[in-house]
Design an enzyme around this catalytic site. Structure first.
Site, PDB file in Angstrom:
ATOM      1  N   LYS A  52       0.728  -1.259  -0.146  1.00 43.34           N
ATOM      2  CA  LYS A  52       0.033  -0.014   0.112  1.00 43.34           C
ATOM      3  C   LYS A  52       0.589   1.294   0.034  1.00 43.34           C
ATOM      4  O   LYS A  52       0.984   1.931  -0.315  1.00 43.34           O
ATOM      5  CB  LYS A  52      -0.832   0.281   1.165  1.00 43.34           C
ATOM      6  N   GLN A  96      -4.903  -1.152   9.143  1.00 44.18           N
ATOM      7  CA  GLN A  96      -4.795  -3.248   8.786  1.00 44.18           C
ATOM      8  C   GLN A  96      -5.675  -4.509   9.146  1.00 44.18           C
ATOM      9  O   GLN A  96      -5.162  -3.845  10.508  1.00 44.18           O
ATOM     10  CB  GLN A  96      -3.295  -3.551   8.448  1.00 44.18           C
ATOM     11  N   ASP A 119     -11.188   2.380   3.298  1.00 38.88           N
ATOM     12  CA  ASP A 119     -11.315   0.905   3.337  1.00 38.88           C
ATOM     13  C   ASP A 119     -13.439   0.678   2.877  1.00 38.88           C
ATOM     14  O   ASP A 119     -13.589  -0.276   2.238  1.00 38.88           O
ATOM     15  CB  ASP A 119     -10.970  -0.044   4.152  1.00 38.88           C
TER      16      ASP A 119
END
Ligand code: NDP
Length: 283
Positions: A52, A96, A119
């Site tokens: 990422k 995460q 997200d």
């Protein structure tokens, strides 16, 4: 022979488009910024976070890294999220997953401001998606829509079957296909005759988390097959939820594993960061 949907190339095209958009915002004194939080040192999560950050570098997005020890408390993590929510220079916040067992994921997801929820997991983002409002869409299903559109698959009026009903893939996938005017059926572990349903699909999206579960007997001749699964087989070879060797001869288009859906997830995360900067600046 089926056409292979090249997720690697399509994700690169998208990242190149985002790079231009991010540079355009920089010209307006807006520096797109993503805060990435990793708790503990799970090897897979560490790799995802590294990828990422590399994608941020490629697209010109500034990434701020918070690598916290395994023993970080839920309170400490929520406090950091509050600080990042309040920081005007931060456009997107990514925590995460999975988190260590002593931290409630649900509480963490809900604490991220819906305006910075790149997200797309916050209940408000999910709600906006279901009523068709502008907001963040979970990256994997959003990436699948791009794969279909950029491979010239017509979703409008197509019979779409999604196998799997998870909050991060199956459910938002169904919602997005409805938004694109597909006729959508969602299957899960309690579906009575799975084959009978999947064989109706013009577009079959498989996200069940079982290696090579779907073979040719589940697929209609000429269908488009999207394989979301990722599994590492013995001998370290990757495979999906679809038995590629069996299905490829009967379908018209198919995503490979690796190089299909996987690369799209990070590309769409970059897109969501750009979108966050737009929304926060009234653009
Ligand atoms: P989950 O385990 O959360 O969900 C699996 C779903 O499949 C559930 O809804 C389950 O039904 C259903 N299911 C399980 N077995 C069957 C069966 N025999 N018949 C029909 N349905 C079944 O998985 P995720 O959605 O998180 O992920 C799915 C796969 O995609 C995994 O392999 C994962 O690694 C991969 N993945 C890949 C990503 C990428 O970037 N490429 C991103 C996210 C996931 P029920 O609800 O009834 O239990």
């Amino acid at each position: 022979m089926a056409e292979i949907i090249d997720g690697k190339q399509i994700s690169l095209d998208i990242k190149d488009e985002i790079k231009d958009k991010v540079a355009w915002l920089k010209g307006k004194d807006i520096e797109v910024t993503l805060a990435v939080i990793l708790v503990g040192n799970d090897p897979a999560s560490t790799v995802y976070v590294k990828n990422k950050k590399l994608a941020c570098e490629y697209t010109g997005i500034k990434s701020l890294s918070y690598e916290l020890p395994e023993e970080t408390t839920e309170e400490e993590l929520l406090k950091l999220i509050d600080e990042l929510n309040a920081d005007k220079k931060v456009n997107g916040i990514l925590v995460q997953l999975p988190l260590p067992k002593h931290i409630k994921e649900d509480a963490v997801i809900k604490r991220i401001s819906p305006d910075k929820d790149v997200d797309g997991f916050h209940p408000e983002s999910v709600g906006r998606l279901s009523i068709g409002e502008r907001g963040f869409v979970s990256c994997t299903p959003a990436g699948i829509i791009q794969l279909l559109k950029r491979s010239k698959v017509d979703i409008d009026g197509a019979e779409c079957v999604v196998v799997g009903r998870s909050n991060i893939v199956g459910k938002p996938m169904a919602m997005l296909l409805i938004r694109e005017n597909g006729t959508v059926t969602v299957c899960h572990s309690r579906t009575k005759d799975l084959k009978e349903v999947t064989k109706r699909a013009d577009i079959l999206v498989v996200a069940i988390g079982k290696p090579e579960f779907i073979d040719a007997s589940y697929v209609k001749e000429g269908a488009v097959v999207i394989d979301v699964g990722i599994h590492r087989k013995e001998g370290k070879k990757l495979c999906g939820d679809v038995n590629y060797a069996s299905v490829e001869p009967v379908c018209s288009k198919i995503t490979p594993v690796p190089g299909g859906v996987g690369p799209m997830t990070i590309a769409m995360l970059m897109y969501n960061c750009y979108e966050a900067a737009l929304m926060q600046n009234g653009l």
